[in-house]
Motif scaffolding. Structure first.
Motif, mmCIF file in Angstrom:
data_model
loop_
_atom_site.group_PDB
_atom_site.id
_atom_site.type_symbol
_atom_site.label_atom_id
_atom_site.label_comp_id
_atom_site.label_asym_id
_atom_site.label_seq_id
_atom_site.Cartn_x
_atom_site.Cartn_y
_atom_site.Cartn_z
ATOM 1 N N ALA A 283 0.832 -1.210 0.000
ATOM 2 C CA ALA A 283 0.000 0.000 0.000
ATOM 3 C C ALA A 283 0.863 1.256 0.000
ATOM 4 O O ALA A 283 0.537 2.248 -0.665
ATOM 5 N N ALA A 284 1.976 1.226 0.732
ATOM 6 C CA ALA A 284 2.872 2.384 0.776
ATOM 7 C C ALA A 284 3.547 2.613 -0.567
ATOM 8 O O ALA A 284 3.669 3.765 -1.030
ATOM 9 N N ARG A 285 3.983 1.545 -1.226
ATOM 10 C CA ARG A 285 4.625 1.696 -2.540
ATOM 11 C C ARG A 285 3.628 2.235 -3.561
ATOM 12 O O ARG A 285 3.977 3.075 -4.405
ATOM 13 N N ARG A 286 2.388 1.785 -3.478
ATOM 14 C CA ARG A 286 1.374 2.295 -4.391
ATOM 15 C C ARG A 286 1.145 3.789 -4.158
ATOM 16 O O ARG A 286 0.984 4.570 -5.107
ATOM 17 N N ALA A 292 8.972 7.015 -5.188
ATOM 18 C CA ALA A 292 9.607 5.997 -4.343
ATOM 19 C C ALA A 292 11.127 6.072 -4.458
ATOM 20 O O ALA A 292 11.693 6.131 -5.550
ATOM 21 N N GLY A 293 11.798 6.101 -3.298
ATOM 22 C CA GLY A 293 13.252 6.117 -3.244
ATOM 23 C C GLY A 293 13.914 7.425 -3.589
ATOM 24 O O GLY A 293 15.145 7.492 -3.683
ATOM 25 N N SER A 294 13.124 8.505 -3.745
ATOM 26 C CA SER A 294 13.684 9.776 -4.237
ATOM 27 C C SER A 294 13.964 10.802 -3.144
ATOM 28 O O SER A 294 14.460 11.885 -3.439
ATOM 29 N N TRP A 295 13.668 10.488 -1.887
ATOM 30 C CA TRP A 295 13.775 11.486 -0.821
ATOM 31 C C TRP A 295 15.109 11.455 -0.090
ATOM 32 O O TRP A 295 15.280 12.185 0.882
ATOM 33 N N GLY A 334 15.567 6.937 0.304
ATOM 34 C CA GLY A 334 16.673 6.141 -0.209
ATOM 35 C C GLY A 334 17.330 5.390 0.935
ATOM 36 O O GLY A 334 17.749 4.238 0.793
ATOM 37 N N GLU A 335 17.434 6.063 2.084
ATOM 38 C CA GLU A 335 17.927 5.459 3.325
ATOM 39 C C GLU A 335 16.956 5.844 4.432
ATOM 40 O O GLU A 335 16.638 7.017 4.614
ATOM 41 N N TRP A 336 16.539 4.878 5.244
ATOM 42 C CA TRP A 336 15.393 5.070 6.136
ATOM 43 C C TRP A 336 15.805 4.849 7.579
ATOM 44 O O TRP A 336 16.390 3.829 7.942
ATOM 45 N N ILE A 337 15.505 5.870 8.451
ATOM 46 C CA ILE A 337 15.859 5.810 9.867
ATOM 47 C C ILE A 337 14.609 6.102 10.691
ATOM 48 O O ILE A 337 14.271 7.264 10.958
#
Length: 474
Positions: A283-286, A292-295, A334-337
Protein backbone atom coordinates in the motif's frame (compact mmCIF):
# COMPACT_ATOMS: atom_id res chain seq x y z
CA UNK A 1 5.72 44.52 -1.60
CA UNK A 2 2.99 42.52 0.05
CA UNK A 3 0.37 44.24 2.15
CA UNK A 4 -0.40 43.44 5.75
CA UNK A 5 -3.84 42.22 4.63
CA UNK A 6 -2.19 39.65 2.32
CA UNK A 7 -0.06 38.29 5.15
CA UNK A 8 -3.04 38.05 7.49
CA UNK A 9 -5.08 36.30 4.81
CA UNK A 10 -2.28 33.79 4.24
CA UNK A 11 -2.04 33.03 7.97
CA UNK A 12 -5.81 32.69 8.28
CA UNK A 13 -5.96 30.33 5.31
CA UNK A 14 -3.23 28.07 6.70
CA UNK A 15 -4.94 28.07 10.10
CA UNK A 16 -8.21 26.99 8.50
CA UNK A 17 -6.58 24.35 6.29
CA UNK A 18 -4.92 22.74 9.33
CA UNK A 19 -8.30 22.56 11.07
CA UNK A 20 -10.06 21.27 7.94
CA UNK A 21 -7.50 18.50 7.55
CA UNK A 22 -7.41 17.26 11.14
CA UNK A 23 -10.67 18.04 12.95
CA UNK A 24 -13.94 16.18 12.45
CA UNK A 25 -15.76 17.78 15.38
CA UNK A 26 -15.30 14.60 17.41
CA UNK A 27 -13.68 14.07 20.79
CA UNK A 28 -9.89 13.98 20.88
CA UNK A 29 -7.63 12.68 23.62
CA UNK A 30 -7.37 16.10 25.30
CA UNK A 31 -10.54 17.92 24.20
CA UNK A 32 -14.26 17.22 24.26
CA UNK A 33 -16.44 16.99 21.17
CA UNK A 34 -18.24 20.21 22.14
CA UNK A 35 -14.94 22.10 22.20
CA UNK A 36 -13.95 20.68 18.82
CA UNK A 37 -17.28 21.63 17.25
CA UNK A 38 -17.34 25.16 18.67
CA UNK A 39 -13.80 25.83 17.52
CA UNK A 40 -14.49 24.45 14.06
CA UNK A 41 -17.78 26.36 13.75
CA UNK A 42 -15.98 29.61 14.47
CA UNK A 43 -13.28 29.00 11.87
CA UNK A 44 -15.81 28.09 9.17
CA UNK A 45 -17.90 31.19 9.85
CA UNK A 46 -14.81 33.43 10.00
CA UNK A 47 -13.19 32.23 6.77
CA UNK A 48 -16.45 32.09 4.83
CA UNK A 49 -17.33 35.62 5.92
CA UNK A 50 -13.93 37.16 5.18
CA UNK A 51 -12.34 35.07 2.41
CA UNK A 52 -15.11 33.45 0.41
CA UNK A 53 -12.92 32.65 -2.63
CA UNK A 54 -10.28 31.00 -0.45
CA UNK A 55 -12.96 29.15 1.51
CA UNK A 56 -14.21 27.59 -1.71
CA UNK A 57 -10.68 26.90 -2.96
CA UNK A 58 -9.92 24.71 0.06
CA UNK A 59 -12.25 22.14 -1.50
CA UNK A 60 -9.31 21.37 -3.80
CA UNK A 61 -6.92 20.68 -0.91
CA UNK A 62 -6.43 17.54 1.19
CA UNK A 63 -9.17 18.32 3.70
CA UNK A 64 -11.25 15.61 5.34
CA UNK A 65 -14.78 14.62 4.26
CA UNK A 66 -16.43 16.24 7.27
CA UNK A 67 -15.09 19.70 6.47
CA UNK A 68 -15.56 19.32 2.73
CA UNK A 69 -19.28 18.77 3.34
CA UNK A 70 -19.32 21.71 5.78
CA UNK A 71 -17.78 23.99 3.16
CA UNK A 72 -20.28 22.93 0.49
CA UNK A 73 -23.13 23.55 2.91
CA UNK A 74 -21.74 26.96 3.87
CA UNK A 75 -21.41 28.05 0.24
CA UNK A 76 -24.94 26.91 -0.61
CA UNK A 77 -26.49 28.47 2.51
CA UNK A 78 -24.97 31.84 1.61
CA UNK A 79 -25.49 31.66 -2.16
CA UNK A 80 -27.34 35.00 -2.15
CA UNK A 81 -24.23 36.71 -0.76
CA UNK A 82 -21.96 35.55 -3.59
CA UNK A 83 -21.22 37.58 -6.69
CA UNK A 84 -21.82 36.04 -10.14
CA UNK A 85 -18.06 35.50 -10.51
CA UNK A 86 -17.87 33.74 -7.16
CA UNK A 87 -20.81 31.48 -7.98
CA UNK A 88 -19.24 30.63 -11.33
CA UNK A 89 -15.98 29.60 -9.63
CA UNK A 90 -17.68 27.73 -6.79
CA UNK A 91 -19.92 25.55 -8.95
CA UNK A 92 -17.22 23.31 -10.50
CA UNK A 93 -15.42 23.01 -7.16
CA UNK A 94 -18.61 21.90 -5.38
CA UNK A 95 -19.50 19.44 -8.14
CA UNK A 96 -16.02 17.91 -8.18
CA UNK A 97 -15.81 17.57 -4.40
CA UNK A 98 -19.28 16.03 -4.15
CA UNK A 99 -18.24 13.48 -6.78
CA UNK A 100 -15.34 12.44 -4.54
CA UNK A 101 -17.27 12.24 -1.28
CA UNK A 102 -18.77 8.93 -0.13
CA UNK A 103 -22.41 8.86 -1.30
CA UNK A 104 -23.80 8.38 2.21
CA UNK A 105 -22.13 11.62 3.30
CA UNK A 106 -23.58 13.50 0.32
CA UNK A 107 -27.07 12.22 1.07
CA UNK A 108 -26.58 13.32 4.68
CA UNK A 109 -25.56 16.78 3.41
CA UNK A 110 -28.69 17.00 1.27
CA UNK A 111 -30.85 16.11 4.30
CA UNK A 112 -29.11 18.82 6.35
CA UNK A 113 -29.78 21.37 3.62
CA UNK A 114 -33.43 20.33 3.56
CA UNK A 115 -33.79 20.67 7.34
CA UNK A 116 -32.11 24.09 7.19
CA UNK A 117 -34.53 25.25 4.50
CA UNK A 118 -31.80 25.80 1.91
CA UNK A 119 -33.69 25.29 -1.33
CA UNK A 120 -32.43 27.92 -3.75
CA UNK A 121 -32.17 27.22 -7.46
CA UNK A 122 -28.44 26.61 -7.20
CA UNK A 123 -28.88 23.93 -4.52
CA UNK A 124 -31.58 22.18 -6.54
CA UNK A 125 -29.39 22.20 -9.65
CA UNK A 126 -26.40 20.77 -7.79
CA UNK A 127 -28.57 18.04 -6.26
CA UNK A 128 -30.14 17.21 -9.63
CA UNK A 129 -26.78 17.04 -11.43
CA UNK A 130 -25.17 14.91 -8.70
CA UNK A 131 -28.05 12.42 -8.75
CA UNK A 132 -27.97 12.29 -12.56
CA UNK A 133 -24.25 11.48 -12.49
CA UNK A 134 -24.59 8.52 -10.11
CA UNK A 135 -23.28 5.41 -11.90
CA UNK A 136 -26.01 3.05 -10.63
CA UNK A 137 -29.25 4.82 -9.61
CA UNK A 138 -30.92 1.50 -8.77
CA UNK A 139 -28.15 0.57 -6.33
CA UNK A 140 -28.43 4.00 -4.66
CA UNK A 141 -32.19 3.65 -4.41
CA UNK A 142 -31.86 0.32 -2.61
CA UNK A 143 -28.80 1.10 -0.47
CA UNK A 144 -29.59 4.75 0.41
CA UNK A 145 -33.35 4.72 -0.07
CA UNK A 146 -34.30 7.39 2.47
CA UNK A 147 -31.49 9.65 1.27
CA UNK A 148 -32.52 9.41 -2.38
CA UNK A 149 -36.16 10.10 -1.46
CA UNK A 150 -35.23 13.17 0.59
CA UNK A 151 -32.91 14.51 -2.12
CA UNK A 152 -35.50 14.01 -4.86
CA UNK A 153 -38.20 15.77 -2.87
CA UNK A 154 -35.91 18.63 -1.93
CA UNK A 155 -34.79 19.21 -5.52
CA UNK A 156 -38.40 18.93 -6.81
CA UNK A 157 -37.46 16.06 -9.11
CA UNK A 158 -40.04 13.97 -10.93
CA UNK A 159 -39.05 10.33 -10.77
CA UNK A 160 -41.17 8.41 -13.20
CA UNK A 161 -41.34 4.70 -13.89
CA UNK A 162 -39.94 2.01 -11.64
CA UNK A 163 -37.52 4.27 -9.77
CA UNK A 164 -40.31 6.53 -8.58
CA UNK A 165 -42.56 3.61 -7.74
CA UNK A 166 -39.81 1.86 -5.79
CA UNK A 167 -38.97 4.93 -3.72
CA UNK A 168 -42.47 6.13 -2.94
CA UNK A 169 -44.94 3.26 -3.51
CA UNK A 170 -42.96 0.01 -3.50
CA UNK A 171 -45.73 -2.22 -2.15
CA UNK A 172 -48.49 -1.04 -4.48
CA UNK A 173 -46.89 -2.31 -7.67
CA UNK A 174 -48.72 -5.57 -8.37
CA UNK A 175 -46.74 -6.57 -11.44
CA UNK A 176 -43.44 -6.48 -9.60
CA UNK A 177 -40.28 -4.80 -10.89
CA UNK A 178 -38.22 -5.51 -13.97
CA UNK A 179 -35.12 -3.87 -12.40
CA UNK A 180 -33.32 -6.85 -10.76
CA UNK A 181 -32.31 -5.02 -7.56
CA UNK A 182 -35.80 -3.64 -7.02
CA UNK A 183 -37.33 -7.05 -7.53
CA UNK A 184 -34.78 -8.68 -5.20
CA UNK A 185 -35.68 -6.14 -2.49
CA UNK A 186 -39.38 -6.92 -2.94
CA UNK A 187 -38.81 -10.70 -2.77
CA UNK A 188 -36.41 -10.43 0.19
CA UNK A 189 -39.37 -9.59 2.43
CA UNK A 190 -40.53 -13.20 2.22
CA UNK A 191 -37.70 -15.14 0.49
CA UNK A 192 -34.40 -15.93 2.19
CA UNK A 193 -32.57 -16.55 -1.07
CA UNK A 194 -33.47 -13.13 -2.53
CA UNK A 195 -31.62 -11.17 0.15
CA UNK A 196 -28.30 -12.52 -1.17
CA UNK A 197 -28.90 -10.54 -4.36
CA UNK A 198 -28.84 -7.27 -2.36
CA UNK A 199 -25.97 -5.10 -1.10
CA UNK A 200 -24.59 -6.27 2.24
CA UNK A 201 -25.89 -3.34 4.31
CA UNK A 202 -29.44 -3.95 3.04
CA UNK A 203 -29.23 -7.73 3.18
CA UNK A 204 -28.02 -7.63 6.80
CA UNK A 205 -31.29 -6.08 7.95
CA UNK A 206 -33.35 -8.70 6.15
CA UNK A 207 -31.14 -11.48 7.55
CA UNK A 208 -31.74 -10.25 11.09
CA UNK A 209 -35.48 -10.02 10.46
CA UNK A 210 -35.55 -13.58 9.13
CA UNK A 211 -33.38 -14.89 11.99
CA UNK A 212 -30.71 -16.29 9.64
CA UNK A 213 -27.60 -17.74 11.28
CA UNK A 214 -24.71 -15.25 11.16
CA UNK A 215 -22.14 -17.71 9.83
CA UNK A 216 -24.46 -18.92 7.08
CA UNK A 217 -25.29 -15.33 6.13
CA UNK A 218 -21.64 -14.25 5.91
CA UNK A 219 -20.72 -17.25 3.81
CA UNK A 220 -23.44 -16.63 1.22
CA UNK A 221 -23.17 -12.81 1.12
CA UNK A 222 -19.36 -12.84 0.71
CA UNK A 223 -19.38 -12.44 -3.13
CA UNK A 224 -21.33 -9.17 -2.81
CA UNK A 225 -19.08 -7.52 -0.23
CA UNK A 226 -17.20 -4.37 -1.13
CA UNK A 227 -13.49 -4.02 -0.38
CA UNK A 228 -14.07 -2.03 2.82
CA UNK A 229 -16.90 -4.30 3.95
CA UNK A 230 -14.51 -7.24 3.63
CA UNK A 231 -12.06 -5.41 5.89
CA UNK A 232 -14.70 -4.65 8.52
CA UNK A 233 -16.05 -8.20 8.50
CA UNK A 234 -12.70 -9.98 8.29
CA UNK A 235 -12.38 -10.73 12.01
CA UNK A 236 -16.08 -11.50 12.43
CA UNK A 237 -15.81 -14.03 9.59
CA UNK A 238 -12.72 -15.53 11.21
CA UNK A 239 -14.59 -15.93 14.51
CA UNK A 240 -17.43 -17.71 12.70
CA UNK A 241 -14.93 -19.79 10.66
CA UNK A 242 -16.20 -18.44 7.37
CA UNK A 243 -13.87 -18.41 4.37
CA UNK A 244 -14.09 -16.14 1.34
CA UNK A 245 -14.41 -12.82 3.16
CA UNK A 246 -10.73 -11.90 3.54
CA UNK A 247 -10.03 -10.05 0.29
CA UNK A 248 -6.75 -8.35 -0.63
CA UNK A 249 -5.42 -6.24 2.26
CA UNK A 250 -2.79 -4.59 0.05
CA UNK A 251 -5.52 -2.98 -2.07
CA UNK A 252 -6.81 -0.95 0.89
CA UNK A 253 -5.91 2.71 1.54
CA UNK A 254 -2.76 2.92 3.66
CA UNK A 255 -4.17 4.63 6.77
CA UNK A 256 -7.27 2.45 6.82
CA UNK A 257 -5.05 -0.61 6.59
CA UNK A 258 -2.89 0.72 9.44
CA UNK A 259 -6.02 1.18 11.57
CA UNK A 260 -7.03 -2.41 10.86
CA UNK A 261 -3.58 -3.69 11.88
CA UNK A 262 -3.59 -1.71 15.14
CA UNK A 263 -7.02 -3.08 16.05
CA UNK A 264 -5.60 -6.62 16.06
CA UNK A 265 -4.21 -8.14 19.28
CA UNK A 266 -0.41 -8.11 19.46
CA UNK A 267 -0.26 -11.92 19.28
CA UNK A 268 -2.27 -11.89 16.05
CA UNK A 269 0.00 -9.24 14.56
CA UNK A 270 3.08 -11.27 15.44
CA UNK A 271 1.55 -14.45 14.03
CA UNK A 272 0.53 -12.74 10.79
CA UNK A 273 3.67 -10.59 10.54
CA UNK A 274 4.60 -11.57 6.99
CA UNK A 275 1.09 -11.01 5.61
CA UNK A 276 0.50 -7.67 7.36
CA UNK A 277 3.94 -6.23 6.66
CA UNK A 278 3.72 -7.16 2.99
CA UNK A 279 0.28 -5.52 2.73
CA UNK A 280 1.43 -2.30 4.42
CA UNK A 281 4.51 -2.07 2.21
CA UNK A 282 2.50 -2.72 -0.94
CA UNK A 283 0.00 0.00 0.00
CA UNK A 284 2.87 2.38 0.78
CA UNK A 285 4.62 1.70 -2.54
CA UNK A 286 1.37 2.29 -4.39
CA UNK A 287 0.94 5.62 -2.57
CA UNK A 288 4.56 6.68 -3.18
CA UNK A 289 4.30 5.97 -6.92
CA UNK A 290 7.13 7.43 -9.00
CA UNK A 291 8.52 9.28 -5.95
CA UNK A 292 9.61 6.00 -4.34
CA UNK A 293 13.25 6.12 -3.24
CA UNK A 294 13.68 9.78 -4.24
CA UNK A 295 13.77 11.49 -0.82
CA UNK A 296 17.34 10.63 0.12
CA UNK A 297 18.29 9.99 3.72
CA UNK A 298 15.10 10.29 5.78
CA UNK A 299 14.76 10.15 9.56
CA UNK A 300 11.37 10.12 11.25
CA UNK A 301 10.33 10.65 14.86
CA UNK A 302 7.07 8.76 15.29
CA UNK A 303 4.78 9.23 18.28
CA UNK A 304 3.48 6.08 19.98
CA UNK A 305 2.94 7.65 23.41
CA UNK A 306 -0.25 7.05 25.41
CA UNK A 307 -2.03 10.04 23.86
CA UNK A 308 -2.00 8.29 20.46
CA UNK A 309 -4.80 6.14 21.89
CA UNK A 310 -7.08 8.92 20.61
CA UNK A 311 -10.71 8.81 21.78
CA UNK A 312 -13.77 6.61 21.60
CA UNK A 313 -14.71 8.18 18.26
CA UNK A 314 -11.16 8.26 16.84
CA UNK A 315 -9.64 5.20 18.47
CA UNK A 316 -5.90 4.90 17.82
CA UNK A 317 -6.22 7.32 14.89
CA UNK A 318 -3.03 9.30 15.69
CA UNK A 319 -1.08 6.05 16.00
CA UNK A 320 -2.55 4.74 12.73
CA UNK A 321 -1.36 7.91 10.97
CA UNK A 322 2.12 7.45 12.43
CA UNK A 323 2.20 3.78 11.38
CA UNK A 324 1.06 4.67 7.86
CA UNK A 325 3.71 7.42 7.67
CA UNK A 326 6.34 4.90 8.81
CA UNK A 327 5.73 2.65 5.82
CA UNK A 328 5.21 5.51 3.34
CA UNK A 329 8.44 7.24 4.37
CA UNK A 330 10.23 3.90 4.12
CA UNK A 331 9.03 3.71 0.50
CA UNK A 332 9.96 7.33 -0.27
CA UNK A 333 13.40 7.21 1.34
CA UNK A 334 16.67 6.14 -0.21
CA UNK A 335 17.93 5.46 3.33
CA UNK A 336 15.39 5.07 6.14
CA UNK A 337 15.86 5.81 9.87
CA UNK A 338 12.66 5.30 11.93
CA UNK A 339 12.67 6.39 15.57
CA UNK A 340 9.60 5.62 17.69
CA UNK A 341 9.22 7.54 20.95
CA UNK A 342 8.96 4.33 22.95
CA UNK A 343 12.28 3.10 21.58
CA UNK A 344 10.69 0.02 20.02
CA UNK A 345 12.04 -1.01 16.65
CA UNK A 346 9.15 -3.20 15.54
CA UNK A 347 6.56 -0.90 13.97
CA UNK A 348 4.06 -3.70 13.48
CA UNK A 349 3.75 -4.15 17.25
CA UNK A 350 3.23 -0.45 18.02
CA UNK A 351 0.71 0.40 20.74
CA UNK A 352 -0.08 3.57 22.75
CA UNK A 353 2.06 3.70 25.87
CA UNK A 354 4.14 6.06 27.98
CA UNK A 355 5.10 9.76 27.92
CA UNK A 356 6.13 11.90 24.93
CA UNK A 357 9.95 12.39 25.00
CA UNK A 358 10.10 14.21 21.67
CA UNK A 359 13.24 16.20 22.48
CA UNK A 360 15.42 13.14 23.10
CA UNK A 361 14.24 11.40 19.93
CA UNK A 362 14.71 14.52 17.82
CA UNK A 363 18.31 14.68 19.08
CA UNK A 364 18.78 11.04 18.11
CA UNK A 365 17.39 11.73 14.65
CA UNK A 366 19.57 14.80 14.03
CA UNK A 367 22.70 12.84 14.93
CA UNK A 368 22.17 10.89 11.71
CA UNK A 369 22.39 14.13 9.67
CA UNK A 370 19.39 13.23 7.48
CA UNK A 371 18.34 15.10 4.34
CA UNK A 372 14.81 15.16 5.76
CA UNK A 373 13.48 14.88 9.29
CA UNK A 374 9.75 14.22 9.59
CA UNK A 375 8.09 14.38 13.02
CA UNK A 376 4.64 12.79 13.35
CA UNK A 377 3.20 13.72 16.74
CA UNK A 378 0.45 15.64 18.52
CA UNK A 379 3.20 17.97 19.75
CA UNK A 380 2.66 17.53 23.51
CA UNK A 381 6.36 17.25 24.35
CA UNK A 382 6.33 16.40 28.07
CA UNK A 383 9.45 14.42 28.99
CA UNK A 384 10.81 17.02 29.74
CA UNK A 385 8.38 19.71 28.53
CA UNK A 386 9.65 21.98 25.75
CA UNK A 387 12.90 20.16 25.01
CA UNK A 388 12.01 19.36 21.40
CA UNK A 389 11.32 23.01 20.59
CA UNK A 390 14.60 24.12 22.14
CA UNK A 391 16.57 21.43 20.32
CA UNK A 392 15.04 22.42 17.00
CA UNK A 393 15.63 26.13 17.65
CA UNK A 394 19.30 25.66 18.45
CA UNK A 395 19.77 23.26 15.57
CA UNK A 396 18.31 25.68 13.04
CA UNK A 397 19.97 28.80 14.49
CA UNK A 398 23.48 27.53 15.20
CA UNK A 399 24.14 24.11 13.70
CA UNK A 400 22.21 24.11 10.44
CA UNK A 401 21.50 27.73 9.52
CA UNK A 402 21.88 26.80 5.83
CA UNK A 403 18.96 24.39 6.08
CA UNK A 404 20.80 21.28 4.87
CA UNK A 405 18.28 19.18 6.79
CA UNK A 406 14.65 19.80 5.91
CA UNK A 407 12.47 19.48 9.03
CA UNK A 408 8.67 19.24 9.03
CA UNK A 409 6.20 18.41 11.79
CA UNK A 410 2.97 16.62 10.86
CA UNK A 411 0.31 16.80 13.56
CA UNK A 412 -2.78 14.52 13.42
CA UNK A 413 -4.63 16.24 16.30
CA UNK A 414 -6.49 19.56 16.19
CA UNK A 415 -6.08 21.74 19.27
CA UNK A 416 -9.54 23.28 19.71
CA UNK A 417 -8.47 25.89 22.27
CA UNK A 418 -5.79 27.35 19.98
CA UNK A 419 -7.75 26.98 16.71
CA UNK A 420 -4.76 25.16 15.23
CA UNK A 421 -2.56 22.11 15.51
CA UNK A 422 0.06 22.31 18.26
CA UNK A 423 3.50 23.43 17.09
CA UNK A 424 6.92 22.42 18.39
CA UNK A 425 8.99 25.46 17.42
CA UNK A 426 8.62 28.61 15.38
CA UNK A 427 11.59 27.53 13.27
CA UNK A 428 9.91 24.30 12.16
CA UNK A 429 6.91 24.21 9.79
CA UNK A 430 3.88 22.39 11.20
CA UNK A 431 0.88 21.19 9.24
CA UNK A 432 -2.09 19.03 10.13
CA UNK A 433 -2.41 15.49 8.78
CA UNK A 434 -5.47 13.27 8.58
CA UNK A 435 -4.27 10.43 6.32
CA UNK A 436 -0.72 9.20 5.81
CA UNK A 437 -1.43 9.12 2.06
CA UNK A 438 -1.43 12.93 2.01
CA UNK A 439 2.08 13.21 3.45
CA UNK A 440 3.93 14.25 0.23
CA UNK A 441 1.42 17.03 -0.53
CA UNK A 442 1.43 18.21 3.09
CA UNK A 443 5.23 18.42 3.18
CA UNK A 444 4.94 20.73 0.18
CA UNK A 445 2.25 22.80 1.91
CA UNK A 446 4.32 23.03 5.09
CA UNK A 447 6.82 25.41 3.48
CA UNK A 448 4.19 28.15 3.64
CA UNK A 449 3.62 27.88 7.41
CA UNK A 450 6.86 29.53 8.58
CA UNK A 451 6.19 33.03 7.35
CA UNK A 452 9.31 33.03 5.18
CA UNK A 453 7.46 32.36 1.94
CA UNK A 454 5.66 35.17 0.12
CA UNK A 455 1.87 35.14 0.31
CA UNK A 456 1.86 35.33 -3.50
CA UNK A 457 3.58 31.95 -3.59
CA UNK A 458 0.84 30.48 -1.39
CA UNK A 459 -1.87 31.87 -3.68
CA UNK A 460 -0.03 30.41 -6.68
CA UNK A 461 0.15 27.05 -4.92
CA UNK A 462 -3.58 27.09 -4.14
CA UNK A 463 -4.43 28.15 -7.72
CA UNK A 464 -2.33 25.29 -9.08
CA UNK A 465 -4.06 22.80 -6.78
CA UNK A 466 -7.48 24.10 -7.88
CA UNK A 467 -6.58 23.75 -11.57
CA UNK A 468 -5.26 20.23 -11.03
CA UNK A 469 -8.30 19.31 -8.95
CA UNK A 470 -10.73 20.41 -11.64
CA UNK A 471 -8.63 18.90 -14.41
CA UNK A 472 -8.92 15.45 -12.79
CA UNK A 473 -12.65 15.55 -13.48
CA UNK A 474 -12.16 15.56 -17.23
Amino acid sequence: MESYADLVAAEDLLLFVNAAITSTGQREFRSRAEEQRMSLDFLHAYVLGNYRELYAATLALDINHHNAARIVRGLLETASEATPAQRSAEGPLIARRLALLPPQRVYRLFRELRRAGVNNRRTRAITRDWLAARPDPALDAVKYRSGVKAAARHAHLRLDGELGDFLFEPHTRRAGFTTPLFDAWRRAHYSHSALYELPYTVAEGFAAAHGIDRAAFLERIAPRLTRLERLRLRESARDHRVDGVAGDLAALPLTRLASYVLALPLDDRARRREELTAALRAAARRTAGPRAGSWGRVAAVLDDSFSTLGSGQKRRRPLAVALGCHFLLEALAGEWIPLWLSGRTDALLAYPYGPTPLGARVLDALEHRPDRLVIVSDGFDNAPPGLAGEVLRVWRARLDAEGRTSVVHLNPVYEAEDFDVRRLAREVPTVGVRDAEDLPALVELAQFTQGRTQAADLWAHVDARVRGFLREER
